[in-house]
Design an enzyme around this catalytic site. Structure first.
Site, mmCIF file in Angstrom:
data_model
loop_
_atom_site.group_PDB
_atom_site.id
_atom_site.type_symbol
_atom_site.label_atom_id
_atom_site.label_comp_id
_atom_site.label_asym_id
_atom_site.label_seq_id
_atom_site.Cartn_x
_atom_site.Cartn_y
_atom_site.Cartn_z
ATOM 1 N N LYS A 42 0.729 -0.942 -0.081
ATOM 2 C CA LYS A 42 0.481 -0.178 0.148
ATOM 3 C C LYS A 42 0.725 0.846 0.298
ATOM 4 C CE LYS A 42 -3.047 -2.048 3.132
ATOM 5 N NZ LYS A 42 -3.658 -1.813 4.449
ATOM 6 N N GLY A 43 2.102 1.102 0.489
ATOM 7 C CA GLY A 43 3.050 2.502 0.389
ATOM 8 C C GLY A 43 3.051 3.259 -0.081
ATOM 9 N N GLU A 98 7.034 2.904 -6.138
ATOM 10 C CA GLU A 98 7.245 1.822 -4.191
ATOM 11 C C GLU A 98 7.478 3.471 -3.352
ATOM 12 O OE1 GLU A 98 7.191 -0.280 -2.217
ATOM 13 O OE2 GLU A 98 8.229 -1.805 -1.889
ATOM 14 N N ASP A 99 7.264 3.599 -2.077
ATOM 15 C CA ASP A 99 7.516 4.580 -1.254
ATOM 16 C C ASP A 99 8.839 5.029 -0.831
ATOM 17 O OD1 ASP A 99 7.565 1.564 0.017
ATOM 18 O OD2 ASP A 99 5.564 2.772 1.288
ATOM 19 N N ASP A 102 14.800 -0.695 1.306
ATOM 20 C CA ASP A 102 15.394 -0.711 2.289
ATOM 21 C C ASP A 102 16.367 -1.861 2.218
ATOM 22 O OD1 ASP A 102 15.844 -0.634 5.376
ATOM 23 O OD2 ASP A 102 14.512 -1.707 6.034
ATOM 24 N N LYS A 130 16.931 4.030 0.910
ATOM 25 C CA LYS A 130 17.331 3.275 2.517
ATOM 26 C C LYS A 130 19.169 2.738 2.179
ATOM 27 C CE LYS A 130 14.600 3.374 7.089
ATOM 28 N NZ LYS A 130 14.413 2.809 7.436
ATOM 29 N N PHE A 151 13.612 5.251 11.184
ATOM 30 C CA PHE A 151 11.788 4.371 10.478
ATOM 31 C C PHE A 151 11.069 6.084 10.415
ATOM 32 C CE2 PHE A 151 7.703 2.298 10.147
ATOM 33 C CZ PHE A 151 8.846 1.558 8.890
ATOM 34 N N ARG A 164 -0.289 6.538 7.090
ATOM 35 C CA ARG A 164 0.261 7.268 6.256
ATOM 36 C C ARG A 164 -1.094 8.131 4.901
ATOM 37 N NH1 ARG A 164 1.825 1.749 3.557
ATOM 38 N NH2 ARG A 164 0.501 -0.203 4.479
HETATM 39 P P1 IMP Z 1 12.206 -4.358 1.065
HETATM 40 O O1 IMP Z 1 11.956 -5.689 1.578
HETATM 41 O O2 IMP Z 1 13.806 -4.181 2.731
HETATM 42 O O3 IMP Z 1 13.418 -2.872 0.960
HETATM 43 O O4 IMP Z 1 11.504 -3.277 2.429
HETATM 44 C C1 IMP Z 1 10.647 -2.074 1.714
HETATM 45 C C2 IMP Z 1 9.249 -2.200 2.328
HETATM 46 O O5 IMP Z 1 9.662 -2.302 3.716
HETATM 47 C C3 IMP Z 1 8.799 -1.127 1.566
HETATM 48 O O6 IMP Z 1 8.000 -0.975 1.068
HETATM 49 C C4 IMP Z 1 8.134 -0.831 3.029
HETATM 50 O O7 IMP Z 1 6.816 -0.735 2.637
HETATM 51 C C5 IMP Z 1 8.661 -1.325 4.336
HETATM 52 N N1 IMP Z 1 10.073 -0.388 5.161
HETATM 53 C C6 IMP Z 1 11.054 -0.299 5.365
HETATM 54 N N2 IMP Z 1 11.224 1.126 5.841
HETATM 55 C C7 IMP Z 1 10.514 1.849 5.550
HETATM 56 C C8 IMP Z 1 10.378 2.889 7.153
HETATM 57 O O8 IMP Z 1 11.131 3.485 7.137
HETATM 58 N N3 IMP Z 1 8.808 3.044 7.211
HETATM 59 C C9 IMP Z 1 8.272 2.653 6.524
HETATM 60 N N4 IMP Z 1 8.175 1.553 5.790
HETATM 61 C C10 IMP Z 1 9.086 0.828 5.938
HETATM 62 MG MG MG Z 2 5.216 -0.820 3.734
#
Ligand code: IMP
Ligand code: MG
Length: 174
Positions: A42-43, A98-99, A102, A130, A151, A164
């Site tokens: 949803k982000g 994507e939002d 990470d 990030k 975060f 959100r």
């Molecule tokens: P990844 O698979 O570790 O890259 O994580 C990506 C997903 O983790 C993003 O689409 C977000 O939904 C969530 N996420 C990662 N860091 C944050 C943050 O600082 N705030 C909110 N959601 C996050």
């Molecule tokens: Mg999320």
């Protein structure tokens, strides 16, 4: 937890200006191409809504939802497909929106998924990069802001499904 425990990181004007720049850059790169912009739910829904309005092209939009994070602040390390785009992806130029990226786990999985569906190209646009916590190699073709730690909540980003709707982006002290 209430939202008083937060510090402003990106204000509305800063986000708006950067989203316009990204939109213009994307429009330039995809002239004369069949562009499908796919938001990762949803982000990405807030960013996606602003971004597509900043791309002056006859694009189409769709969404995909995967789960990886659960209700925690660290990745569970496993991706499950929750819902898929309704339109055919084959031979389309896919831009994944994507939002925040990470570890890169979600995006690496998604990029591979759309390649396997036969997309003509797959590029990635993320409002926030990030990079410090990256574990999976991916190229972010369009990155809004690089933010090193903490975060983040707001502008689509959640903590346990809340915040959100905040119009700006904040660091949440958890
Ligand atoms: P990844 O698979 O570790 O890259 O994580 C990506 C997903 O983790 C993003 O689409 C977000 O939904 C969530 N996420 C990662 N860091 C944050 C943050 O600082 N705030 C909110 N959601 C996050
Ligand atoms: Mg999320």
């Amino acid at each position: 937890m209430d939202s008083s425990n937060k510090e402003l990181v990106l204000n509305q004007q800063t986000i708006h200006n950067r989203v316009q720049e990204l939109g213009q850059e994307i429009a330039k790169d995809y002239q004369d191409k069949e562009l499908v912009v796919i938001g990762v739910l949803k982000g990405a829904f807030v960013f996606m809504a602003d971004l597509v309005r900043a791309i002056d092209l006859p694009l189409s939009t769709d969404f995909i939802q995967v789960s990886s994070y659960g209700d925690s602040t660290t990745s569970s390390g496993k991706i499950t497909l929750v819902s898929s785009p309704k339109q055919l992806i084959k031979d389309c130029h896919v831009l994944l929106v994507e939002d925040i990226i990470d570890t890169g786990l979600t995006m690496q999985w998604l990029a591979r998924h759309f390649s396997e569906l036969g997309a003509a190209s797959v590029r990635i646009c993320s409002l926030i990069d990030k990079a410090e916590r990256r574990e999976h190699t991916i190229t972010i073709d369009y990155a809004g802001f690089a933010i090193s730690q903490g975060f983040l909540i707001g502008y689509g980003l959640d903590y346990e499904e809340k915040y959100r709707n905040l119009p700006a982006i904040y660091h949440l002290n958890i």
